[in-house]
Design a protein around this motif. Structure first.
Motif, mmCIF file in Angstrom:
data_model
loop_
_atom_site.group_PDB
_atom_site.id
_atom_site.type_symbol
_atom_site.label_atom_id
_atom_site.label_comp_id
_atom_site.label_asym_id
_atom_site.label_seq_id
_atom_site.Cartn_x
_atom_site.Cartn_y
_atom_site.Cartn_z
ATOM 1 N N PHE A 88 0.810 -1.219 0.000
ATOM 2 C CA PHE A 88 0.000 0.000 0.000
ATOM 3 C C PHE A 88 0.844 1.271 0.000
ATOM 4 C CE2 PHE A 88 -3.113 -3.029 1.740
ATOM 5 C CZ PHE A 88 -4.157 -2.802 0.852
ATOM 6 N N ARG A 121 -5.589 3.253 0.127
ATOM 7 C CA ARG A 121 -5.152 3.416 1.516
ATOM 8 C C ARG A 121 -5.441 4.833 1.987
ATOM 9 N NH1 ARG A 121 0.842 4.038 2.716
ATOM 10 N NH2 ARG A 121 0.197 6.171 2.502
ATOM 11 N N GLU A 125 -7.966 5.914 5.057
ATOM 12 C CA GLU A 125 -7.545 6.734 6.198
ATOM 13 C C GLU A 125 -8.417 7.976 6.345
ATOM 14 O OE1 GLU A 125 -3.437 7.473 5.308
ATOM 15 O OE2 GLU A 125 -2.806 5.483 6.021
ATOM 16 N N LYS A 130 -11.919 0.378 6.113
ATOM 17 C CA LYS A 130 -10.708 -0.439 6.196
ATOM 18 C C LYS A 130 -10.508 -1.215 4.899
ATOM 19 C CE LYS A 130 -10.857 -1.455 11.153
ATOM 20 N NZ LYS A 130 -10.667 -0.400 11.811
#
Length: 181
Positions: A88, A121, A125, A130
């Protein structure tokens, strides 16, 4: 998820892949459709580019008590333990660039910059969902000197698609909390 599946059928029409779809009824994710589409497109593209012709990709979406999930499972070449740590981070290649054959999106072993997974990713965030993955390298590709032939029927180590499916692959799961649903 149906839209992603339909797009996959269009994008891989020159490939010989089976894409299965299992979606529970009445799933709703409260999120910008453009971002949700980018997530689905990126994970599907990743699965396509890592699955040899005559292979299978399985898409699944459903709900648990706590969340709504989307699974993208490929039965392809997989990711080594060392590369899992970097997947990631972006601008990271999971195999030597000499193995990337086509540079054509959605083609087997197309290779890429790694920006799709970095973008996901970042979205996770910032937006509170998730993204997880698990992966196992194809047991018939022990190191950099060996590459997948790109088609199940061309692999001399197996006798069927089921053998290929049991030898490696990756599962990426995106989980959206129900408070966002």
């Amino acid at each position: 998820m149906k839209d992603i599946h339909d797009q996959a059928a269009d994008m891989i029409r020159n490939r010989h892949l089976k894409v299965t779809l299992a979606v529970e009824d009445e799933l709703y994710i409260k999120m910008d459709k453009t971002i949700l589409k980018k997530i689905g497109d990126g994970l599907l593209k990743n699965a396509n580019e890592n699955t040899p012709d005559e292979g299978t990709i399985a898409l699944r979406a459903g709900a648990t008590t706590d969340d709504i999930f989307m699974d993208f499972r490929d039965y392809g070449i997989g990711i080594s333990s060392e590369n899992k740590k970097h997947i990631f981070k972006g601008f990271f290649h999971t195999q030597p660039t000499r193995h990337y054959s086509s540079k054509t999106p959605y083609a087997f072993n197309a290779g890429g910059t790694g920006t799709d997974l970095l973008r996901m990713r970042t979205y996770a965030e910032r937006l509170g969902f998730k993204i997880n993955f698990s992966s196992q390298c194809c047991r018939f590709i022990p190191g950099d000197a060996v590459a997948c032939p790109g088609s199940v029927s061309l692999c001399t180590n197996i006798t069927s698609e089921m053998d290929c499916m049991a030898s490696g692959g990756s599962l990426f799961t995106v989980r959206f909390p129900k408070w966002g649903a």
